[in-house]
Design a protein around this motif. Structure first.
Motif, mmCIF file in Angstrom:
data_model
loop_
_atom_site.group_PDB
_atom_site.id
_atom_site.type_symbol
_atom_site.label_atom_id
_atom_site.label_comp_id
_atom_site.label_asym_id
_atom_site.label_seq_id
_atom_site.Cartn_x
_atom_site.Cartn_y
_atom_site.Cartn_z
ATOM 1 N N LYS A 1 0.841 -1.240 0.148
ATOM 2 C CA LYS A 1 -0.003 -0.082 -0.091
ATOM 3 C C LYS A 1 0.829 1.257 -0.077
ATOM 4 N N LYS A 2 0.282 2.392 -0.308
ATOM 5 C CA LYS A 2 1.094 3.606 -0.289
ATOM 6 C C LYS A 2 1.260 4.072 0.965
ATOM 7 N N GLY A 3 2.442 4.455 1.366
ATOM 8 C CA GLY A 3 2.999 4.667 2.803
ATOM 9 C C GLY A 3 3.470 3.715 3.306
ATOM 10 N N ALA A 4 3.495 2.238 2.837
ATOM 11 C CA ALA A 4 4.036 1.248 3.503
ATOM 12 C C ALA A 4 5.513 1.535 3.773
ATOM 13 N N ASN A 5 6.188 0.875 4.871
ATOM 14 C CA ASN A 5 7.445 0.764 5.448
ATOM 15 C C ASN A 5 8.270 -0.483 5.087
ATOM 16 N N VAL A 6 9.233 -0.420 4.185
ATOM 17 C CA VAL A 6 10.043 -1.619 4.027
ATOM 18 C C VAL A 6 11.410 -1.432 4.173
#
Length: 267
Positions: free
Chosen positions: A232-237
């Motif tokens: 999703k947009k805004g996900a942290n990886v």
């Protein structure tokens, strides 16, 4: 006499209506035909055969309908629908709207890519096909789609564009001598400008990133690999390593996967 006058008036009205309809019909197709002929002129001015030019034309028709101002969802732009860093380089090179809308500038940028970052596409889709035949036009249209445009549908789209290239090859094109002269005198300057800008592309490193849009997770570091999920947009990886300059290796569902860092920013 009155009867003759009425006949003459009726004939004049019919003639005027016919001329009006002709001009209306002509104007409806003028822009597309003019753009197509101008693009063709620019391609052959750079040394392409008719077959090679028609192969690229077919792809441009599907990408933008020969409209240099074409936008798709505010993501991709121009004759070849550039996006991401490739679009940013183009916009940084051509600062004004008029410069960006120029067919000459867009074809110049296309050739700078084909002889630079996209030279593999040039070698695979243009260089091998030197025969000036309808079948060769099909080959260029097919391979240019696969190697340069790189569509999600790699089965149907290349065939459609190959067939369109054969159709275009059967047509007669008008070429502009002024386009050829302009191309030969300015290509080297444009190439130098764009190449300088390309060298300023982002360099990605390992670390934490946040996605700037929905982002596909793939099995390998290429758009042709299988998609196994979407972030999703805004996900942290967490990016463990970077492959092919822009593909970040991450852990997704306990497996090593890849995402394009063009659509993420470091945090």
């Amino acid at each position: 006499m009155k009867k003759i006058s009425r006949v003459i008036v009726a004939f004049a009205l019919l003639l005027a209506l016919s001329v009006s309809l002709f001009h209306t019909s002509a104007s409806a197709i003028t822009t597309t035909e003019r753009n197509r002929n101008e693009i063709y002129s620019q391609l052959v001015a750079r040394g392409l055969t008719k077959a090679q030019a028609c192969g690229i034309l077919a792809n441009i028709e599907y990408e933008s309908s020969y409209n240099p101002n074409a936008w798709y969802k505010n993501i991709s732009y121009g004759l070849c629908q550039w996006q991401g860093d490739r679009l940013k380089v183009f916009q940084d090179t051509y600062k004004t709207e008029a410069q960006r809308a120029s067919i000459y500038n867009q074809i110049s940028y296309l050739f700078t890519e084909l002889r630079g970052n996209e030279k593999n596409a040039y070698k695979k889709s243009i260089v091998p096909y030197t025969k000036n035949t309808a079948d060769e036009a099909y080959n260029v249209g097919y391979m240019f789609c696969l190697k340069f445009e790189r569509p999600l549908d790699k089965t149907t789209n290349p065939v459609k564009r190959g067939n369109k290239a054969k159709e275009l090859f059967a047509m007669n094109f008008t070429t502009s001598s002024s386009s050829a002269k302009k191309s030969s005198t300015k290509t080297s300057t444009v190439k130098k400008t764009v190449t300088t800008t390309v060298s300023k592309l982002k360099t990605y490193t390992t670390g934490r990133y946040k996605t700037t849009s929905k982002l596909k997770v793939r099995t390998s570091a290429t758009t042709s690999s299988k998609s196994v999920g979407v972030l999703k947009k805004g996900a942290n990886v967490t990016v463990k390593s970077v492959k092919s300059k822009k593909w970040g290796k991450i852990t997704y569902k306990k497996k090593s996967r890849y995402v394009s860092l063009d659509y993420a920013k470091k945090v």
